[in-house]
Design an enzyme around this catalytic site. Structure first.
Site, PDB file in Angstrom:
ATOM      1  NE  ARG A   1       1.490   4.669   9.532  1.00 30.48           N
ATOM      2  CZ  ARG A   1       1.575   3.397   9.149  1.00 30.48           C
ATOM      3  NH1 ARG A   1       0.502   2.648   9.009  1.00 30.48           N
ATOM      4  NH2 ARG A   1       2.717   2.846   8.910  1.00 30.48           N
TER       5      ARG A   1
ATOM      6  CG  HIS B   1      -1.805   3.361   4.742  1.00 28.13           C
ATOM      7  ND1 HIS B   1      -2.216   2.843   5.953  1.00 28.13           N
ATOM      8  CD2 HIS B   1      -1.584   2.309   3.934  1.00 28.13           C
ATOM      9  CE1 HIS B   1      -2.233   1.520   5.872  1.00 28.13           C
ATOM     10  NE2 HIS B   1      -1.858   1.171   4.666  1.00 28.13           N
TER      11      HIS B   1
ATOM     12  CB  SER C   1      -0.928  -0.005   1.214  1.00 30.09           C
ATOM     13  OG  SER C   1      -1.723   1.151   1.238  1.00 30.09           O
TER      14      SER C   1
END
Length: 195
Positions: free
Chosen positions: A35, A38, A12
């Site tokens: 993050r 994500h 990812s």
């Protein structure tokens, strides 16, 4: 203790970096941006998150030294891994001019005092109330979501001068707020490596 990264997570992040160049961000800022993206699959966060690398470094040190982490709702707490959190929403009540979320911030401050990291991903009124307290936070991750008060509460956070992570739209939510804190939890103490 090193964190074991699952192959799906590795892939990812590889795909994220193939679609978006994050190499120009300083290390902790990059960690938070990546993050959050994500967790949301929303590349737009790269252009609308607001934070300061120095403030992140101070917060990173406080977090790893054991500073308390306060969250506005259990959904944020559920997304934070490897760390206990304080959430007082179940103990809070609404009153004239005070939402349950705002009251929960007061109760949490009474419990933890100054120097905590505050992670707000749901309620703009929680962020608004935090700004009235003398919390002296290590960091405020202010990413509440919604069409009523979210953007305004985040603007007030930025204007407050407190060390913060915020964004400049109505977007936000529990997952992205937790992701921002996890970025600091996962980032190494001494190395510049990211995931």
């Amino acid at each position: 203790m090193n964190r074991v990264v699952h192959p799906i997570e590795q892939e990812s992040f590889r795909r994220l970096r193939a679609r978006l160049d994050t190499s120009h961000f300083p290390p902790l800022t990059r960690a938070v941006v990546e993050r959050v993206i994500h967790s949301s699959a929303d590349l737009g966060y790269a252009g609308e998150l607001v934070m300061d690398e120095g403030a992140l470094a101070t917060a990173h040190a406080a977090l790893h030294a054991g500073a308390p982490v306060v969250v506005d709702v259990e959904m944020v707490a559920a997304g934070i891994t490897r760390r206990e959190t304080v959430c007082r929403l179940k103990d809070a009540g609404a009153g004239p001019g005070l939402t349950r979320s705002a009251h929960a911030m007061r109760l949490a401050y009474e419990e933890v005092g100054p120097g905590a990291l505050w992670v707000i991903g749901c309620a703009p009124t929680a962020l608004e109330e935090l700004l009235t307290l003398d919390a002296s936070p290590a960091l405020v991750i202010g990413l509440p979501v919604g069409f009523v008060g979210a953007a305004e509460s985040k603007a007030a956070l930025r204007e407050s001068g407190l060390p913060a992570v915020s964004n400049v739209s109505e977007k936000g939510g529990s997952a992205v707020a937790a992701a921002a804190l996890n970025a600091l939890l996962y980032h190494p103490l001494s190395a510049e490596e990211n995931l």
